[in-house]
Design a protein around this motif. Structure first.
Motif, PDB file in Angstrom:
ATOM      1  N   VAL A 112       0.811  -1.209   0.000  1.00 59.41           N
ATOM      2  CA  VAL A 112       0.000   0.000   0.000  1.00 59.41           C
ATOM      3  C   VAL A 112       0.849   1.266   0.000  1.00 59.41           C
ATOM      4  O   VAL A 112       0.656   2.153  -0.846  1.00 59.41           O
ATOM      5  N   VAL A 113       1.781   1.353   0.921  1.00 56.80           N
ATOM      6  CA  VAL A 113       2.509   2.615   1.093  1.00 56.80           C
ATOM      7  C   VAL A 113       3.394   2.941  -0.110  1.00 56.80           C
ATOM      8  O   VAL A 113       3.306   4.056  -0.656  1.00 56.80           O
ATOM      9  N   PRO A 114       4.220   2.014  -0.571  1.00 56.04           N
ATOM     10  CA  PRO A 114       5.038   2.362  -1.744  1.00 56.04           C
ATOM     11  C   PRO A 114       4.210   2.670  -2.979  1.00 56.04           C
ATOM     12  O   PRO A 114       4.583   3.545  -3.776  1.00 56.04           O
ATOM     13  N   LEU A 115       3.098   1.969  -3.152  1.00 57.80           N
ATOM     14  CA  LEU A 115       2.285   2.244  -4.340  1.00 57.80           C
ATOM     15  C   LEU A 115       1.680   3.647  -4.258  1.00 57.80           C
ATOM     16  O   LEU A 115       1.670   4.390  -5.242  1.00 57.80           O
ATOM     17  N   ALA A 116       1.207   4.012  -3.055  1.00 63.22           N
ATOM     18  CA  ALA A 116       0.653   5.365  -2.886  1.00 63.22           C
ATOM     19  C   ALA A 116       1.732   6.407  -3.171  1.00 63.22           C
ATOM     20  O   ALA A 116       1.482   7.401  -3.867  1.00 63.22           O
ATOM     21  N   ASP A 117       2.936   6.149  -2.671  1.00 60.55           N
ATOM     22  CA  ASP A 117       4.038   7.087  -2.921  1.00 60.55           C
ATOM     23  C   ASP A 117       4.293   7.235  -4.414  1.00 60.55           C
ATOM     24  O   ASP A 117       4.456   8.349  -4.917  1.00 60.55           O
ATOM     25  N   ARG A 118       4.305   6.109  -5.094  1.00 57.56           N
ATOM     26  CA  ARG A 118       4.584   6.129  -6.531  1.00 57.56           C
ATOM     27  C   ARG A 118       3.478   6.856  -7.286  1.00 57.56           C
ATOM     28  O   ARG A 118       3.757   7.619  -8.210  1.00 57.56           O
ATOM     29  N   LEU A 119       2.237   6.650  -6.888  1.00 58.21           N
ATOM     30  CA  LEU A 119       1.130   7.341  -7.563  1.00 58.21           C
ATOM     31  C   LEU A 119       1.211   8.846  -7.338  1.00 58.21           C
ATOM     32  O   LEU A 119       0.974   9.633  -8.254  1.00 58.21           O
ATOM     33  N   ARG A 120       1.565   9.233  -6.113  1.00 59.65           N
ATOM     34  CA  ARG A 120       1.725  10.670  -5.851  1.00 59.65           C
ATOM     35  C   ARG A 120       2.807  11.262  -6.745  1.00 59.65           C
ATOM     36  O   ARG A 120       2.651  12.363  -7.280  1.00 59.65           O
ATOM     37  N   GLU A 121       3.874  10.494  -6.907  1.00 66.77           N
ATOM     38  CA  GLU A 121       4.975  10.948  -7.768  1.00 66.77           C
ATOM     39  C   GLU A 121       4.499  11.084  -9.220  1.00 66.77           C
ATOM     40  O   GLU A 121       4.736  12.095  -9.886  1.00 66.77           O
ATOM     41  N   ILE A 122       3.821  10.037  -9.704  1.00 66.41           N
ATOM     42  CA  ILE A 122       3.314  10.046 -11.083  1.00 66.41           C
ATOM     43  C   ILE A 122       2.383  11.237 -11.311  1.00 66.41           C
ATOM     44  O   ILE A 122       2.460  11.925 -12.327  1.00 66.41           O
ATOM     45  N   LEU A 123       1.507  11.482 -10.343  1.00 65.78           N
ATOM     46  CA  LEU A 123       0.517  12.548 -10.488  1.00 65.78           C
ATOM     47  C   LEU A 123       1.099  13.935 -10.229  1.00 65.78           C
ATOM     48  O   LEU A 123       0.390  14.939 -10.333  1.00 65.78           O
ATOM     49  N   GLY A 124       2.376  13.977  -9.879  1.00 68.16           N
ATOM     50  CA  GLY A 124       2.993  15.278  -9.649  1.00 68.16           C
ATOM     51  C   GLY A 124       2.560  15.904  -8.344  1.00 68.16           C
ATOM     52  O   GLY A 124       2.543  17.120  -8.199  1.00 68.16           O
ATOM     53  N   LEU A 125       2.208  15.052  -7.377  1.00 70.77           N
ATOM     54  CA  LEU A 125       1.738  15.572  -6.093  1.00 70.77           C
ATOM     55  C   LEU A 125       2.858  15.585  -5.059  1.00 70.77           C
ATOM     56  O   LEU A 125       2.604  15.716  -3.866  1.00 70.77           O
ATOM     57  N   GLY A 126       4.100  15.466  -5.546  1.00 70.31           N
ATOM     58  CA  GLY A 126       5.246  15.455  -4.638  1.00 70.31           C
ATOM     59  C   GLY A 126       5.473  16.795  -3.966  1.00 70.31           C
ATOM     60  O   GLY A 126       6.020  16.879  -2.886  1.00 70.31           O
ATOM     61  N   HIS A 127       5.046  17.860  -4.612  1.00 71.97           N
ATOM     62  CA  HIS A 127       5.138  19.180  -3.984  1.00 71.97           C
ATOM     63  C   HIS A 127       3.774  19.838  -4.014  1.00 71.97           C
ATOM     64  O   HIS A 127       2.899  19.430  -4.769  1.00 71.97           O
ATOM     65  N   ARG A 128       3.584  20.857  -3.165  1.00 71.31           N
ATOM     66  CA  ARG A 128       2.305  21.557  -3.151  1.00 71.31           C
ATOM     67  C   ARG A 128       2.178  22.431  -4.396  1.00 71.31           C
ATOM     68  O   ARG A 128       3.172  22.959  -4.894  1.00 71.31           O
ATOM     69  N   HIS A 129       0.973  22.537  -4.906  1.00 72.37           N
ATOM     70  CA  HIS A 129       0.727  23.380  -6.077  1.00 72.37           C
ATOM     71  C   HIS A 129       0.037  24.654  -5.643  1.00 72.37           C
ATOM     72  O   HIS A 129      -0.916  24.620  -4.880  1.00 72.37           O
ATOM     73  N   ARG A 130       0.501  25.761  -6.189  1.00 73.75           N
ATOM     74  CA  ARG A 130      -0.070  27.050  -5.829  1.00 73.75           C
ATOM     75  C   ARG A 130      -1.132  27.432  -6.861  1.00 73.75           C
ATOM     76  O   ARG A 130      -0.894  27.414  -8.056  1.00 73.75           O
ATOM     77  N   VAL A 131      -2.293  27.774  -6.339  1.00 73.46           N
ATOM     78  CA  VAL A 131      -3.480  27.949  -7.176  1.00 73.46           C
ATOM     79  C   VAL A 131      -4.052  29.356  -6.982  1.00 73.46           C
ATOM     80  O   VAL A 131      -4.083  29.852  -5.854  1.00 73.46           O
ATOM     81  N   ALA A 132      -4.492  29.970  -8.061  1.00 76.52           N
ATOM     82  CA  ALA A 132      -5.225  31.236  -7.957  1.00 76.52           C
ATOM     83  C   ALA A 132      -6.639  31.034  -8.484  1.00 76.52           C
ATOM     84  O   ALA A 132      -6.851  30.270  -9.428  1.00 76.52           O
TER      85      ALA A 132
ATOM     86  N   PHE B 238      -9.075  20.206  -1.350  1.00 76.58           N
ATOM     87  CA  PHE B 238      -7.947  20.721  -2.126  1.00 76.58           C
ATOM     88  C   PHE B 238      -6.670  20.738  -1.296  1.00 76.58           C
ATOM     89  O   PHE B 238      -5.646  20.182  -1.699  1.00 76.58           O
ATOM     90  N   SER B 239      -6.746  21.399  -0.138  1.00 75.11           N
ATOM     91  CA  SER B 239      -5.520  21.530   0.647  1.00 75.11           C
ATOM     92  C   SER B 239      -5.052  20.159   1.129  1.00 75.11           C
ATOM     93  O   SER B 239      -3.859  19.884   1.184  1.00 75.11           O
ATOM     94  N   ALA B 240      -6.013  19.269   1.403  1.00 74.28           N
ATOM     95  CA  ALA B 240      -5.641  17.914   1.822  1.00 74.28           C
ATOM     96  C   ALA B 240      -4.814  17.212   0.748  1.00 74.28           C
ATOM     97  O   ALA B 240      -4.021  16.333   1.050  1.00 74.28           O
ATOM     98  N   ARG B 241      -4.988  17.593  -0.489  1.00 79.31           N
ATOM     99  CA  ARG B 241      -4.271  16.916  -1.572  1.00 79.31           C
ATOM    100  C   ARG B 241      -3.160  17.779  -2.160  1.00 79.31           C
ATOM    101  O   ARG B 241      -2.676  17.522  -3.258  1.00 79.31           O
ATOM    102  N   GLY B 242      -2.776  18.811  -1.410  1.00 78.33           N
ATOM    103  CA  GLY B 242      -1.589  19.544  -1.809  1.00 78.33           C
ATOM    104  C   GLY B 242      -1.828  20.752  -2.698  1.00 78.33           C
ATOM    105  O   GLY B 242      -0.879  21.311  -3.236  1.00 78.33           O
ATOM    106  N   PHE B 243      -3.087  21.150  -2.843  1.00 82.49           N
ATOM    107  CA  PHE B 243      -3.370  22.345  -3.637  1.00 82.49           C
ATOM    108  C   PHE B 243      -3.635  23.506  -2.686  1.00 82.49           C
ATOM    109  O   PHE B 243      -4.541  23.446  -1.856  1.00 82.49           O
ATOM    110  N   GLU B 244      -2.840  24.551  -2.818  1.00 74.55           N
ATOM    111  CA  GLU B 244      -2.930  25.662  -1.892  1.00 74.55           C
ATOM    112  C   GLU B 244      -3.420  26.896  -2.641  1.00 74.55           C
ATOM    113  O   GLU B 244      -2.793  27.332  -3.609  1.00 74.55           O
ATOM    114  N   ILE B 245      -4.537  27.420  -2.205  1.00 71.34           N
ATOM    115  CA  ILE B 245      -5.071  28.602  -2.874  1.00 71.34           C
ATOM    116  C   ILE B 245      -4.389  29.825  -2.284  1.00 71.34           C
ATOM    117  O   ILE B 245      -4.484  30.080  -1.077  1.00 71.34           O
TER     118      ILE B 245
END
Lengths: 211, 211
Positions: free
Chosen positions: B67-87, B104-111
Motif C-alpha cells: 500500500v505505502v510504496p504504491l501510494a508514494d509512486r502514484l503521488r509521484e506520477i501525479l505530480g503531487l510530490g510538492h504543493r501546487h499554488r493555485v489562484a 484541495f488543501s488535503a491533496r496539496g493544492f494551496e489557494i
DNA sequence: TCCTGTGAATTAGTTCACAGCG
DNA sequence: CGCTGTGAACTAATTCACAGGA
C-alpha cells in the motif's frame, strides 16, 4: 423514439451544442453549419453530424441546420421539455453555491429543497429555501416531487443517504462525494470530483516538465 | 520516466486509486490486491493492473501491492510530490466554496490568491485571503508563483482572462465558464460544467421513460 | 457549389485469458 | 495456489471520405 444506447460523451456534446445554438438564436442567426457549431464546441464537424445523426436528420444539404428547430429537438432529446425538480443533500458552501447558480434555473432545473444533518444549519435560509432536517428526507422528496438529487456531503454518510433516496424513488443523482456509490439497475449516478480534476492538471504539469 | 501518452481516463483512475490507497493505509492494511482496489473505485481488476502497468510493475504476484510504496509512486506520477499554488479568478459563490474546500488543501493544492473585477468585492476577505483586483492579475500570479488557475467567471470575459494567464506563464487551467477556451500548445485546460452534468441526468431520465 | 448524412477505416480504450513468479 | 503483468481480442469512439440533395 430514442435510439438504443447513446454514449455519455455524445450526450454531453449535445448539451454543449444546445448552449451555442441558443447563443446563435439570440444573435438572430437562422441557420448554422456543423462546422461553426464544432468550432464553438471544440470538436469537429464530422463529430457534430455523427452525434446528431443518431437521432435523425435535421439538416439541409448545402445550407446547414435551422437553429430554432434544432435547438427545440435537442431540448426534447435531452428531456429539457419540462422543468426538473432538484433537492440538494448537504448544506455546506458548495450547496450554497449551487443553490444560487443561475446556470441551473436557466436550463430548467429548479432547486426545491435543501437538507442537512447539522442542527446549527437546519432552519437557516439559503437563497429563499429553509434548510430542512435530513431525518425528513423521504418526506421532503415526496412533497417536492423531486426527480434529481445532488449529493454534497462528506464521503461517510453518502451511501446510506443514497440508499434512502433510491428507496423513496429517486433515479438520478449528481454525486460530489468522493466515493463510488452502489445503486441498483435503473438508477443513474454522475460523479463530480473537483480534487481529481486538479490532480489531472497536476499530472499534465509534471508530464510536461519531464519531457 | 513517464511514458508517451496516457489517456485522461487512466490518469483520473490513478487519482481515485490513490484516494483509496490512503484509506487502506489509514486502516493499517499493508497490501492490497487489484481486485479490492477495483471494487472501491468502481472498475475491474484488469483495468487497475493495466493502468498501473503503464508506469512499471509494482506488485507482487500472488500477493498484491504494498500500500505505502504504491501510494508514494502514484503521488509521484501525479505530480503531487510538492504543493501546487493555485489562484482563483472570480470571487462569486462558487469561488467561496472552492476556497474553503478542504479536499484541495488535503491533496496539496494551496489557494494563494483570489481576484475579481467587482469593486464591491475587492478588499473583502475570503477564508483568510483578501480579494484582489483582476487588473493586477499578472502581478498576483507572479508574486504568488501560481501554477494553476481556476476560472470561475461568466463566459464573457473568460477568453480574455485566459489570454492574460497564458501570457504570464500559466499552463494549467480548471475552467468552470461555459465556453471552449482557445489556448496555445502546451497549455492544459480541464472543463467542468455543472449544468451539462445535470443535463446528462435529464437525458437518462427521459431515455428511461421512453423505454 | 456547399454542406449533410453515413458506411468504412482508423484509432483509442477495455476486457480477456493466461504465462509466470512468489 | 493466488495474483500480477501483458499480449491479443474485442468493443467503443472518432475521423475519413464521399455520395447525394438543396
Amino acid at each position: 423514439m430514442l435510439p438504443r444506447k447513446i454514449a455519455d460523451s455524445t450526450v454531453r456534446r449535445l448539451a454543449i451544442y444546445l448552449r451555442f445554438l441558443e447563443e446563435f438564436q439570440r444573435q438572430g442567426q437562422a441557420t448554422v453549419a456543423s462546422d461553426a457549431l464544432a468550432q464553438r464546441a471544440g470538436t469537429t464537424s464530422a463529430q457534430v453530424r455523427k452525434d446528431l445523426s443518431f437521432f435523425g436528420s435535421f439538416g439541409t444539404r448545402g445550407l446547414g441546420y435551422d437553429v430554432v428547430p434544432l435547438a427545440d429537438r435537442l431540448r426534447e432529446i435531452l428531456g429539457l421539455g419540462h422543468r426538473h425538480r432538484v433537492a440538494i443533500i448537504g448544506a455546506g458552501r458548495l450547496a450554497a453555491a449551487l443553490v444560487d447558480y443561475t446556470g441551473f434555473s436557466a436550463r430548467g432545473f429548479e432547486i426545491v429543497a435543501v437538507v442537512d444533518r447539522d442542527p446549527a444549519r437546519i432552519g437557516a435560509v439559503l437563497a429563499g429555501l429553509t434548510i430542512e432536517d435530513v431525518a425528513d428526507l423521504e418526506h421532503v422528496v415526496r412533497r417536492g416531487e423531486v426527480e434529481i438529487a445532488i449529493l454534497v456531503t462528506p464521503a461517510g454518510p453518502a451511501q446510506a443517504l443514497v440508499d434512502r433516496l433510491v428507496a423513496v424513488g429517486i433515479t438520478a443523482i449528481l454525486n460530489f462525494a468522493p466515493v463510488q456509490l452502489q445503486v441498483p439497475e435503473g438508477v443513474d449516478v454522475k460523479n463530480v470530483n473537483l480534487a481529481v480534476e486538479l490532480e489531472t492538471l497536476s499530472y499534465a504539469l509534471s508530464a510536461r516538465a519531464a519531457t
